[in-house]
Write an enzyme that holds these catalytic residues in place. Structure first.
Site, short mmCIF file in Angstrom:
data_model
loop_
_atom_site.label_atom_id
_atom_site.label_comp_id
_atom_site.label_asym_id
_atom_site.label_seq_id
_atom_site.Cartn_x
_atom_site.Cartn_y
_atom_site.Cartn_z
N THR A 73 -4.93 -71.93 6.99
CA THR A 73 -5.48 -70.69 7.56
C THR A 73 -4.39 -69.97 8.34
O THR A 73 -4.18 -68.76 8.19
CB THR A 73 -6.68 -71.01 8.48
OG1 THR A 73 -7.70 -71.63 7.68
CG2 THR A 73 -7.25 -69.77 9.14
N GLN A 183 -5.63 -75.60 -3.05
CA GLN A 183 -6.45 -76.51 -3.87
C GLN A 183 -5.69 -77.02 -5.08
O GLN A 183 -6.17 -77.92 -5.78
CB GLN A 183 -7.74 -75.81 -4.31
CG GLN A 183 -8.69 -75.50 -3.17
CD GLN A 183 -9.34 -76.75 -2.57
OE1 GLN A 183 -9.29 -77.85 -3.13
NE2 GLN A 183 -9.96 -76.59 -1.42
N CYS A 329 -16.00 -74.40 4.23
CA CYS A 329 -15.70 -73.67 5.45
C CYS A 329 -16.86 -72.79 5.87
O CYS A 329 -16.99 -72.42 7.02
CB CYS A 329 -14.47 -72.79 5.25
SG CYS A 329 -13.06 -73.73 4.73
N1 PLP Z 1 -7.39 -71.87 1.26
C1 PLP Z 1 -8.22 -72.60 0.49
C2 PLP Z 1 -8.30 -72.30 -0.98
C3 PLP Z 1 -9.00 -73.61 1.05
O1 PLP Z 1 -9.82 -74.32 0.27
C4 PLP Z 1 -8.90 -73.85 2.46
C5 PLP Z 1 -9.76 -74.86 3.10
O2 PLP Z 1 -10.84 -75.13 2.68
C6 PLP Z 1 -8.00 -73.08 3.21
C7 PLP Z 1 -7.27 -72.10 2.57
C8 PLP Z 1 -7.84 -73.31 4.69
O3 PLP Z 1 -7.07 -74.46 4.91
P1 PLP Z 1 -7.00 -75.15 6.37
O4 PLP Z 1 -8.25 -75.96 6.49
O5 PLP Z 1 -5.76 -76.01 6.31
O6 PLP Z 1 -6.88 -74.07 7.38
#
Ligand code: PLP
Length: 387
Positions: A73, A183, A329
């Protein structure tokens, strides 16, 4: 004997690998600031730099191209920068183009939230390259360069995007590309240089490392976004703040381990295909989102009429099986999946998506067990429809 809890929710984040856990405990035991020049500080620095080499190897990038962050993120927020430096050239970003099915951390637009244009996807969730071309051609370049955010693999459907092709189009319009490859790492071969993106994000907890670590990989020659966190000179000035040494150490060990996972991919694909065939047989009215597109080996988004995903997730959980409704999320909220809506599903259909994401060590017996739980959930919740 108690039955094993079946976690078919790998896309939300896998188990912490034992070797990553061990490396974290060892790192915590020698806590020191990696910027300190005494011996303890130098040992902590050694852990961070060893992890940087491992993550760089996984990405096919150089060691100096890795900026450690608190996760993907933050990496996205860093990449979505109002100015991108290319060598000594300063490029203000005039417009952010975002594919409609991006992860919410990208859709939010970060520091570019006042200049977002959504790029549509087709019914399989694949970006519409002609629409992208049209939007880029119509974009006012006097306001600055265009930046495209396009993920490699979708977290809900597993659909893979033609990032290299899209990047070629963006280059013709003197733009930049950010690719969220969170992913894809550990599931398919990712060669950051071949992607053609300028910046790529990766998350530790999606590859068997701890939560709270990730990286932005600078893939384009001499590319630099504007830092989000300023002050200290850490991460070569890209990201101020004392490094999370233990999490970074675990991330590095997971990056090494996951390079070996790729050899199991054929077995995961075979088991996913078997599961899909059985699900079609058991629930002929079920649709698999993006079924005709290239997808991750492990992901199935099953859209089941008259079965709200939240209800299904709870029913599966009660039977000892973890699945997810849309993206983890956002699973605290009962909302329709923006990914399915963008693919043309109705409001109701977009609320009926059950994400099944297989772990790397899934077995035939796990699939049997899942199918038996599916049968019982379907018969209980949709008595008139179930086979
Ligand atoms: N991008 C994708 C495609 C994700 O699946 C996720 C988490 O689910 C994120 C970004 C965010 O990652 P993080 O949890 O390391 O902030």
């Amino acid at each position: 004997m108690a039955t094993r809890f079946l976690k078919f929710d790998a896309n939300a984040g896998g188990e912490l690998l034992p070797q990553a856990r061990q490396s974290m405990i060892a790192a915590l035991d020698q806590a020191a600031n990696p910027s300190s020049i005494h011996a303890a500080g130098r040992r902590a620095r050694g852990l961070v730099e060893a992890a940087r080499e491992s993550v760089a190897r996984l990405c096919g990038a150089g060691k100096d191209d890795i900026i450690f962050t608190s996760g993907a993120t933050e990496a996205a927020a860093l990449a979505l920068s109002p100015v991108i430096m290319k060598g000594r050239e300063r490029h203000p970003v005039g417009r952010l183009f975002v594919a409609a099915t991006e992860h919410p951390c990208v859709l939010a637009g970060g520091r570019l939230s006042d200049r977002i244009t959504i790029v549509p996807v087709d019914e399989n969730g694949v970006i519409d390259l002609q629409a992208l071309e049209r939007l880029l051609a119509g974009c006012d370049k006097s306001a600055g360069s265009p930046l495209l955010a396009l993920m490699l693999a979708n977290n809900e459907t597993g659909v893979l995007q033609p990032v290299t092709q899209a990047a070629r189009i963006v280059r013709e319009h003197d733009g930049f590309v950010f690719c969220d490859a969170v992913q894809a790492f550990g599931r398919i071969e990712v060669d950051v240089a071949a992607l053609g993106a300028d910046m790529v994000s990766i998350s530790s907890h999606k590859i068997g490392g701890p939560q709270g670590a990730g990286a932005l990989v600078l893939a384009g020659a001499d590319i630099r976004p504007m830092p989000l966190l300023t002050g200290g000179g850490q991460e070569r000035g890209h990201r101020a703040g004392t490094e999370n040494v233990a999490a970074i150490a675990g991330f590095g060990v997971a990056a090494e381990a996951v390079m070996n996972h790729l050899k199991d991919v054929d077995s995961v694909i075979g088991l996913r295909r078997r599961l899909e065939a059985e699900l079609h047989r058991l629930a002929p009215d079920m649709r698999i989102a993006g079924e005709a597109a290239s997808r991750l080996p492990n992901t199935i988004m099953a859209v089941v009429p008259s079965l709200p995903a939240e209800t299904a997730v709870i029913a599966f959980d009660l039977e000892g099986v973890a699945v997810s409704s849309g993206s983890a999320c956002s699973s605290g909220k009962v909302t329709a999946s923006h990914v399915l809506l963008a693919m043309g599903y109705s409001d109701e259909g977009a609320g009926n998506g059950i994400r099944i994401s297989l772990p790397a060590d899934v077995t035939n017996a796990d699939i049997d067990r899942f199918l038996s739980v599916w049968r019982s959930v379907d018969q209980r919740l949709r008595p008139d429809k179930a086979a």
